[in-house]
Design a protein around this motif. Structure first.
Motif, PDB file in Angstrom:
ATOM      1  N   LEU A   1       0.828  -1.202   0.000  1.00 58.51           N
ATOM      2  CA  LEU A   1       0.000   0.000   0.000  1.00 58.51           C
ATOM      3  C   LEU A   1       0.867   1.259   0.000  1.00 58.51           C
ATOM      4  CD1 LEU A   1      -2.817   1.269   0.151  1.00 58.51           C
ATOM      5  CD2 LEU A   1      -2.662   1.084   2.628  1.00 58.51           C
ATOM      6  N   LEU A   2       1.886   1.262   0.825  1.00 58.85           N
ATOM      7  CA  LEU A   2       2.762   2.436   0.897  1.00 58.85           C
ATOM      8  C   LEU A   2       3.544   2.642  -0.387  1.00 58.85           C
ATOM      9  CD1 LEU A   2       3.966   2.070   4.565  1.00 58.85           C
ATOM     10  CD2 LEU A   2       2.484   3.838   3.629  1.00 58.85           C
ATOM     11  N   THR A   3       3.980   1.552  -0.994  1.00 59.15           N
ATOM     12  CA  THR A   3       4.689   1.665  -2.270  1.00 59.15           C
ATOM     13  C   THR A   3       3.772   2.277  -3.318  1.00 59.15           C
ATOM     14  OG1 THR A   3       6.099  -0.211  -1.737  1.00 59.15           O
ATOM     15  CG2 THR A   3       5.886   0.363  -4.068  1.00 59.15           C
ATOM     16  N   ALA A   4       2.543   1.797  -3.355  1.00 52.97           N
ATOM     17  CA  ALA A   4       1.576   2.354  -4.314  1.00 52.97           C
ATOM     18  C   ALA A   4       1.283   3.814  -3.990  1.00 52.97           C
ATOM     19  CB  ALA A   4       0.290   1.525  -4.294  1.00 52.97           C
ATOM     20  N   LEU A   5       1.137   4.145  -2.712  1.00 57.72           N
ATOM     21  CA  LEU A   5       0.876   5.529  -2.300  1.00 57.72           C
ATOM     22  C   LEU A   5       1.996   6.454  -2.766  1.00 57.72           C
ATOM     23  CD1 LEU A   5      -0.926   7.516  -0.691  1.00 57.72           C
ATOM     24  CD2 LEU A   5       0.413   6.916   1.328  1.00 57.72           C
ATOM     25  N   ARG A   6       3.240   6.003  -2.642  1.00 56.69           N
ATOM     26  CA  ARG A   6       4.388   6.835  -3.024  1.00 56.69           C
ATOM     27  C   ARG A   6       4.451   7.095  -4.526  1.00 56.69           C
ATOM     28  NH1 ARG A   6       6.858   9.820   0.027  1.00 56.69           N
ATOM     29  NH2 ARG A   6       8.819   9.494  -0.991  1.00 56.69           N
ATOM     30  N   THR A   7       3.746   6.292  -5.325  1.00 55.53           N
ATOM     31  CA  THR A   7       3.776   6.506  -6.778  1.00 55.53           C
ATOM     32  C   THR A   7       2.748   7.538  -7.229  1.00 55.53           C
ATOM     33  OG1 THR A   7       2.174   4.752  -7.292  1.00 55.53           O
ATOM     34  CG2 THR A   7       4.516   4.110  -7.153  1.00 55.53           C
TER      35      THR A   7
ATOM     36  N   ARG B   1      -7.084   6.113  -7.968  1.00 56.94           N
ATOM     37  CA  ARG B   1      -5.732   5.942  -8.529  1.00 56.94           C
ATOM     38  C   ARG B   1      -4.908   4.966  -7.683  1.00 56.94           C
ATOM     39  NH1 ARG B   1      -6.417  11.259 -10.835  1.00 56.94           N
ATOM     40  NH2 ARG B   1      -6.038  12.432  -8.937  1.00 56.94           N
ATOM     41  N   LEU B   2      -5.065   5.052  -6.363  1.00 59.40           N
ATOM     42  CA  LEU B   2      -4.324   4.152  -5.476  1.00 59.40           C
ATOM     43  C   LEU B   2      -4.750   2.700  -5.721  1.00 59.40           C
ATOM     44  CD1 LEU B   2      -2.303   3.830  -3.164  1.00 59.40           C
ATOM     45  CD2 LEU B   2      -4.197   4.192  -1.566  1.00 59.40           C
ATOM     46  N   ARG B   3      -6.047   2.467  -5.845  1.00 61.63           N
ATOM     47  CA  ARG B   3      -6.532   1.105  -6.141  1.00 61.63           C
ATOM     48  C   ARG B   3      -5.959   0.603  -7.463  1.00 61.63           C
ATOM     49  NH1 ARG B   3     -12.220   2.607  -4.387  1.00 61.63           N
ATOM     50  NH2 ARG B   3     -12.285   1.853  -2.255  1.00 61.63           N
ATOM     51  N   GLU B   4      -5.952   1.477  -8.475  1.00 66.93           N
ATOM     52  CA  GLU B   4      -5.402   1.082  -9.777  1.00 66.93           C
ATOM     53  C   GLU B   4      -3.932   0.703  -9.658  1.00 66.93           C
ATOM     54  OE1 GLU B   4      -6.215   4.519 -12.174  1.00 66.93           O
ATOM     55  OE2 GLU B   4      -8.340   4.003 -12.424  1.00 66.93           O
ATOM     56  N   ARG B   5      -3.173   1.515  -8.923  1.00 68.42           N
ATOM     57  CA  ARG B   5      -1.736   1.223  -8.752  1.00 68.42           C
ATOM     58  C   ARG B   5      -1.533  -0.103  -8.026  1.00 68.42           C
ATOM     59  NH1 ARG B   5       0.865   6.380  -9.408  1.00 68.42           N
ATOM     60  NH2 ARG B   5      -0.158   7.107 -11.275  1.00 68.42           N
ATOM     61  N   MET B   6      -2.349  -0.340  -7.011  1.00 71.58           N
ATOM     62  CA  MET B   6      -2.210  -1.583  -6.264  1.00 71.58           C
ATOM     63  C   MET B   6      -2.594  -2.790  -7.131  1.00 71.58           C
ATOM     64  SD  MET B   6      -3.200  -0.616  -2.402  1.00 71.58           S
ATOM     65  CE  MET B   6      -2.578  -2.197  -1.830  1.00 71.58           C
ATOM     66  N   ASN B   7      -3.621  -2.629  -7.952  1.00 71.60           N
ATOM     67  CA  ASN B   7      -4.025  -3.711  -8.850  1.00 71.60           C
ATOM     68  C   ASN B   7      -2.955  -3.990  -9.902  1.00 71.60           C
ATOM     69  OD1 ASN B   7      -6.421  -4.184  -7.511  1.00 71.60           O
ATOM     70  ND2 ASN B   7      -7.613  -2.849  -8.853  1.00 71.60           N
TER      71      ASN B   7
ATOM     72  N   GLY C   1       0.215  -3.631  -9.438  1.00 77.16           N
ATOM     73  CA  GLY C   1       1.300  -4.316  -8.737  1.00 77.16           C
ATOM     74  C   GLY C   1       1.015  -5.781  -8.464  1.00 77.16           C
ATOM     75  N   THR C   2      -0.270  -6.145  -8.380  1.00 81.17           N
ATOM     76  CA  THR C   2      -0.613  -7.532  -8.083  1.00 81.17           C
ATOM     77  C   THR C   2      -1.063  -8.280  -9.330  1.00 81.17           C
ATOM     78  OG1 THR C   2      -2.903  -6.937  -7.524  1.00 81.17           O
ATOM     79  CG2 THR C   2      -1.292  -7.006  -5.721  1.00 81.17           C
ATOM     80  N   GLY C   3      -1.190  -7.577 -10.447  1.00 80.07           N
ATOM     81  CA  GLY C   3      -1.597  -8.194 -11.689  1.00 80.07           C
ATOM     82  C   GLY C   3      -3.072  -8.541 -11.750  1.00 80.07           C
ATOM     83  N   ARG C   4      -3.876  -7.890 -10.897  1.00 76.68           N
ATOM     84  CA  ARG C   4      -5.326  -8.155 -10.906  1.00 76.68           C
ATOM     85  C   ARG C   4      -6.015  -7.461 -12.046  1.00 76.68           C
ATOM     86  NH1 ARG C   4      -6.612  -6.812  -4.739  1.00 76.68           N
ATOM     87  NH2 ARG C   4      -4.560  -7.333  -4.127  1.00 76.68           N
TER      88      ARG C   4
END
Length: 196
Positions: free
Chosen positions: A136-142, A185-191, A193-196
């Motif tokens: 989550l933090l990695t995605a937040l930082r992007t 945007r955060l949800r998109e970044r996290m998705n 990163g997980t390939g969802r």
């Protein structure tokens, strides 16, 4: 310091913790011994986490201390009746931005003279629950800085929309819309990163 709160003010004798922030500000404006120390104690955690989000763990304590020094010097400009925390967090944000700009100038100067140095900010690991925190933090930082700031204020510092609006200098409606877009945007970044 990593993984722990920043301790800037010594513990008091317990007489001042019963006062609200407004009363402490009034005492600190005069010569109320310990009143500003109590404000520091109350708000150093959120101030430190805000600084850490923007400048990393290595520089967060210095930025936080500088922000408290500036806040103390600006107490006469604090509007009575306003909440103290958003006012302080706005000062921390400005200090962190100034610090980053100065660091960028130092890095550019070092690079010009043949050295190579990078400034890397560390994410805020203090305010989030354990599961998925690093992801989550990695995605937040992007996210763009304005998205990071609105999410930090609303969800990591638990400020209201009105308080966040004060901190960021925008209308409460803007906070609401920025928050919604930033979460998307955060949800998109996290998705991603997980390939969802």
């Amino acid at each position: 310091m990593d993984g722990q709160e920043c301790e800037l003010a010594p513990r008091s004798d317990g007489a001042l913790p019963d006062l609200d922030d407004a009363a402490l500000v009034e005492l600190a404006r005069g010569s109320g011994a310990g009143a500003f120390d109590e404000l520091v104690r109350r708000h150093q955690g959120p101030a430190y986490r805000t600084a850490r989000l923007l400048v990393g763990a290595e520089d967060a304590k210095d930025v936080t201390q500088d922000a408290f020094v500036k806040a103390y010097g600006a107490l006469e400009r604090f509007r009575p009746g306003s909440p103290f925390r958003p006012w302080l967090i706005a000062i921390v944000l400005n200090e962190a931005r100034d610090h980053r700009r100065a660091a960028g100038r130092r890095v550019a100067a070092v690079a010009r003279f043949g050295g190579r140095r990078t400034v890397e900010a560390e994410p805020d690991e203090l305010a989030l629950a354990a599961a998925g925190r690093a992801e989550l933090l990695t995605a937040l930082r992007t996210l763009p800085e304005r998205d990071q700031l609105v999410l930090h204020c609303r969800y990591l510092l638990d400020l209201s929309e009105a308080e966040t609006a004060d901190v960021l200098g925008v209308a409460p409606g803007t906070v609401k819309s920025r928050s919604a877009r930033a979460i998307t945007r955060l949800r998109e970044r996290m998705n991603e990163g997980t390939g969802r």
